[in-house]
Design an enzyme around this catalytic site. Structure first.
Site, PDB file in Angstrom:
ATOM      1  CG  ASP A  54      -3.210   1.703  -1.785  1.00  0.00           C
ATOM      2  OD1 ASP A  54      -4.238   1.461  -2.327  1.00  0.00           O
ATOM      3  OD2 ASP A  54      -2.880   1.239  -0.900  1.00  0.00           O
TER       4      ASP A  54
ATOM      5  CD  GLU B 255      -0.816   1.495   4.646  1.00  0.00           C
ATOM      6  OE1 GLU B 255      -0.427   2.398   3.884  1.00  0.00           O
ATOM      7  OE2 GLU B 255      -2.118   1.166   4.688  1.00  0.00           O
TER       8      GLU B 255
ATOM      9  CG  HIS C  55      -1.710  -1.067   1.770  1.00  0.00           C
ATOM     10  ND1 HIS C  55      -3.193  -1.067   1.612  1.00  0.00           N
ATOM     11  CD2 HIS C  55      -1.247  -2.263   2.207  1.00  0.00           C
ATOM     12  CE1 HIS C  55      -3.430  -2.369   1.989  1.00  0.00           C
ATOM     13  NE2 HIS C  55      -2.390  -3.067   2.441  1.00  0.00           N
ATOM     14  CE1 TYR C  56      -2.221   6.121  -2.050  1.00  0.00           C
ATOM     15  CE2 TYR C  56      -0.976   5.611  -4.054  1.00  0.00           C
ATOM     16  CZ  TYR C  56      -2.049   6.216  -3.492  1.00  0.00           C
ATOM     17  OH  TYR C  56      -3.144   6.619  -3.986  1.00  0.00           O
ATOM     18  CB  THR C  57       0.659   6.210   4.079  1.00  0.00           C
ATOM     19  OG1 THR C  57       1.663   7.219   3.323  1.00  0.00           O
ATOM     20  CG2 THR C  57       1.498   5.293   4.806  1.00  0.00           C
TER      21      THR C  57
ATOM     22  CG  HIS D 255      -5.193  -1.707  -1.024  1.00  0.00           C
ATOM     23  ND1 HIS D 255      -5.484  -0.873  -0.265  1.00  0.00           N
ATOM     24  CD2 HIS D 255      -6.191  -2.647  -0.943  1.00  0.00           C
ATOM     25  CE1 HIS D 255      -6.429  -1.017   0.515  1.00  0.00           C
ATOM     26  NE2 HIS D 255      -7.005  -2.202   0.259  1.00  0.00           N
TER      27      HIS D 255
END
Length: 254
Positions: free
Chosen positions: A151, A99, A34-36, A141
């Site tokens: 993401d 993340e 994921h990215y935040t 994700h």
């Protein structure tokens, strides 16, 4: 949660209260990236550790490569939400969630620093070896939640991960002209493409009709495997890239 011993020796432990038990005694066989999507890493990490957020992950990777573990790998972190892959809908119970601190689409898709990607590669190696996770089950994700999530984004360097021994990848087929399929099309060729997406793992329904849902799944595929153009249109580049990915999967290569 009280403190615990890190599964990854380089990680610093910062417990999150947001976790549970993996359903039916399942063990992780997927790594989900994921990215935040938040302005600052500090704000993102704080949010993942607050009970009211109802979200968490197993690992958080800072831009400089430092890694924090929030939930033990044996536990079920809350990071995937409503998702599906190869018919499984409880992705949280079968995955390790990572993340990666990056502002993502809300922040204009900033680049991922080299140190951060190197740390992600090393972490994925460590988790993958510990749980015998197949390379093709290192996913984004957006792969398991098309249209709902974007993401880690089309600028995430999946090719660098592959060169580092992580994930599944082929060099995308160059974009050219020629026949393509898009929303509203129907027939056997559309059905064949839906079958290919489903075989790879996407939750694509085989109906023979090119729906908005299918376009979203194609966008997710392009975002991961053909990021030069993410438009949800099944051009030759997209279809051929998908075909070559399927051909190189161990279960189909023979």
């Amino acid at each position: 949660m009280t403190s615990f011993e890190a599964d990854y020796r380089k990680a610093i432990v910062q417990p999150s209260p947001n976790y549970g038990e993996r359903a039916d005694g399942r063990k992780p066989d997927m790594i989900l990236l994921h990215y935040t999507g938040m302005p600052t890493p500090e704000g993102a990490l704080e949010w993942l550790c607050r009970a009211e957020s109802q979200v968490s992950c197993h690992y958080f990777v800072h831009e400089n490569g430092d890694i924090v573990q929030l939930v033990p790998e044996q536990r079920r972190a809350w990071h995937a939400g409503k998702s599906v892959w190869h018919g499984d809908s409880d992705i949280n119970s079968l995955s390790i969630g990572i993340e990666i601190a990056n502002a993502g689409h809300p922040g204009g898709l900033p680049d991922y620093p080299k140190a951060q990607i190197e740390a992600v590669i090393e972490l994925c190696h460590d988790c993958g070896e510990r749980w015998s996770i197949p390379s093709e089950r290192v996913l984004g994700h957006s792969d398991v939640a098309p249209r709902r999530k974007l993401d880690p984004g089309e600028n995430f360097p999946w090719n660098d991960l592959y060169e580092g021994g992580i994930g599944h990848w082929v060099v995308p087929t160059p974009i050219t002209g020629g026949r393509f399929f898009q929303r509203g099309d129907q027939g056997q060729p559309v059905e064949a493409l839906q079958s290919m997406l489903s075989l790879y793992g996407y939750g694509t329904e085989i109906t023979g009709e090119f729906s908005d849902k299918m376009a979203g799944e194609l966008e997710a595929f392009q975002r991961h495997f053909r990021p030069e153009r993410v438009d949800g249109i099944a051009d030759f580049s997209t279809i051929d890239t998908l075909h070559r990915l399927l051909a190189t999967l161990p279960r189909y290569a023979a």
